[in-house]
Write a protein that holds these residues in place. Structure first.
Motif, short mmCIF file in Angstrom:
data_model
loop_
_atom_site.label_atom_id
_atom_site.label_comp_id
_atom_site.label_asym_id
_atom_site.label_seq_id
_atom_site.Cartn_x
_atom_site.Cartn_y
_atom_site.Cartn_z
N GLY A 6 35.08 45.18 32.81
CA GLY A 6 35.97 46.33 32.65
C GLY A 6 36.78 46.60 33.90
O GLY A 6 37.97 46.89 33.82
N SER A 7 36.14 46.47 35.05
CA SER A 7 36.84 46.68 36.32
C SER A 7 37.83 45.57 36.61
O SER A 7 38.96 45.84 37.05
CB SER A 7 35.81 46.77 37.46
OG SER A 7 36.45 46.86 38.71
N TRP A 8 37.45 44.33 36.33
CA TRP A 8 38.29 43.19 36.70
C TRP A 8 39.51 43.01 35.80
O TRP A 8 40.50 42.44 36.21
CB TRP A 8 37.45 41.91 36.70
CG TRP A 8 36.61 41.78 37.94
CD1 TRP A 8 36.46 42.70 38.92
CD2 TRP A 8 35.81 40.67 38.31
NE1 TRP A 8 35.61 42.24 39.89
CE2 TRP A 8 35.19 40.99 39.54
CE3 TRP A 8 35.53 39.44 37.72
CZ2 TRP A 8 34.33 40.12 40.19
CZ3 TRP A 8 34.67 38.57 38.37
CH2 TRP A 8 34.08 38.90 39.60
N ILE A 9 39.44 43.48 34.57
CA ILE A 9 40.61 43.40 33.70
C ILE A 9 41.42 44.68 33.80
O ILE A 9 42.65 44.66 33.80
CB ILE A 9 40.21 43.13 32.24
CG1 ILE A 9 39.42 41.81 32.13
CG2 ILE A 9 41.45 43.05 31.35
CD1 ILE A 9 38.87 41.53 30.75
N GLY A 10 40.74 45.82 33.88
CA GLY A 10 41.43 47.11 33.92
C GLY A 10 41.22 47.84 35.22
O GLY A 10 41.89 47.61 36.22
N GLY A 11 40.24 48.74 35.24
CA GLY A 11 40.00 49.55 36.43
C GLY A 11 38.76 50.41 36.26
O GLY A 11 37.92 50.14 35.39
N GLY A 12 38.66 51.45 37.09
CA GLY A 12 37.47 52.29 37.07
C GLY A 12 37.20 52.96 35.74
O GLY A 12 36.06 53.08 35.30
#
Length: 416
Positions: free
Chosen positions: A147-153
């Protein structure tokens, strides 16, 4: 391991960080042979990132307990983006072509494929490393990284709820995410310094990027002036004024969407930070078509770049180089995952002859997000920073869906 930092006053820490930046840029512009030789091998921007990490790693400061990062992220980052985007030559950026978007999407795909491949590899090498049951199943925790690596927090938090990750495992994954992302960012900053050599290996044509850089340099040479107090005040007024307006819009739009259309949370549309960055960037771009662009002759982009470098130092302050030993197996898995992402990106880049700039920014827009993608883009040229932030904002929109698919694939290959 808990420790009491030698310097705990954020005012002192901030002074230290800005002093580090001053030291780096004064020495990097020095005509002394020793410094010239040193900076042939060590990019100045990498040093701005690495030196604060040493202060944090050796317990001189405590990046985790410091309150500097949220302030700089919410106030200086959007102001930096405003001042950098009002100077943008939109028609010239459009001439960069669609390879930037292609490499960003390839980066997202690399994360989605790399995760399951890394988990599958570890089921063969060390099955216990990807074991666990219920909320503590490792594959569940890895969805937080996806989730972090494709989008963000916001996308990372969504994965915690969707897959029911335990609090303990989620905390460990956040640490692994941060360490891996920061180490990779350091490599990208170094790569920016040797981009021509990497472009030669990729057989890529970076002429459009170079043309844009030279055009902006010529623009400065023709109109730059010594800024007056009025100029400096106007630059600050536009930068922080638009940031204030962006906060106002974000504070109203995000809660309204959360109340009336909560299902849009999967696209990060309920995140205030998403709207803050989006609004600051869009308003800055709109102002680039007005006389506000002439503020660059008085130093608007230089001011924006300085604010961005302050963010670089603050991000470096949060990195502990010794934390790599806390979760060795999971950290090795994360780096294996990252390696698949990199190989896929480099393979496609060579196939379509994309410049390393698109590889670096496309990767960091995924792995790092809107707080660090413009930093990597600015390492090539400050005028290119908006390319990084626009791609990173796009990552917010596809982050939850991409991470969800990645999570299901990791569950399948792990037998969970």
């Amino acid at each position: 391991m808990q420790y009491l930092a030698i310097i705990s006053n954020d005012a002192v820490v901030f002074g230290l960080l800005v002093s580090i930046l001053a030291f780096v840029f004064v020495t990097s512009s020095s005509n002394h042979k020793g410094w010239k030789r040193f900076y042939q091998f060590v990019p100045s921007l990498l040093l701005c990132y690495f030196l604060p990490s040493l202060f944090n790693s050796f317990g001189i400061i405590d990046g985790e307990k410091s309150g500097l990062y949220p302030v700089i992220r919410d106030y200086l980052l959007p102001t930096s983006l405003v001042l950098l985007t009002i100077t943008v030559d939109i028609p010239s950026i459009r001439k960069l072509g669609g390879k930037a978007l292609i490499m960003f999407l390839v980066g997202s795909l690399g994360v989605m494929i790399g995760g399951p491949l890394a988990v599958w590899l570890f089921t063969i090498i060390d099955p216990q490393a990807v074991g666990g049951e219920g909320p503590d199943a490792v594959w569940r925790g890895l969805t937080a990284i996806a989730g972090s690596w494709i989008g963000g927090g916001a996308n990372q938090a969504a994965m915690k709820e969707i897959f029911g990750i335990s609090d303990q495992l989620f905390s460990a994954m956040i640490a692994i995410d941060v360490i891996t992302a920061y180490v990779w960012m350091a490599f990208l900053l170094y790569g920016a310094g040797i981009a021509p050599k990497l472009d030669a290996k990729l057989k890529a044509d970076a002429s459009a990027i170079e043309t844009l850089r030279k055009k902006m340099e010529q623009y400065h040479q023709q109109g730059d002036r010594i800024p007056s107090l009025a100029d400096i005040t106007l630059i600050a007024g536009v930068g922080f004024g638009v940031t204030g307006l962006a906060h106002l819009i974000a504070d109203n739009i995000a809660p309204a969407i959360e109340l009336h259309a909560p299902q849009l949370a999967q696209f990060s549309l309920t995140s205030k930070f998403f709207w803050l960055i989006l609004m600051a960037t869009l308003i800055g771009l709109l102002l680039s078509f007005t006389k506000a662009r002439d503020l660059d002759h008085a130093g608007a982009s230089k001011t924006g770049t300085l604010l961005l470098y302050v963010l670089v130092a603050t991000l470096g302050m949060k990195m502990n180089i010794f934390a790599i030993f806390d979760h060795p197996k999971l950290l090795l898995l994360a780096f294996t995952w990252l390696a698949f992402h990199i190989l896929i990106m480099l393979g496609i880049a060579k196939l379509i002859k994309a410049p390393f700039f698109f590889v670096a920014v496309g990767s960091q827009a995924n792995i790092g997000g809107p707080a660090s993608a413009p930093i990597v883009a600015a390492a090539f040229s400050p005028v290119l920073a908006p390319v990084g932030v626009l791609l990173a904002v796009l990552g917010y929109a596809i982050g939850t869906g991409g991470a969800y698919v990645c999570g299901l694939l990791m569950q399948w290959v792990s037998g969970g």
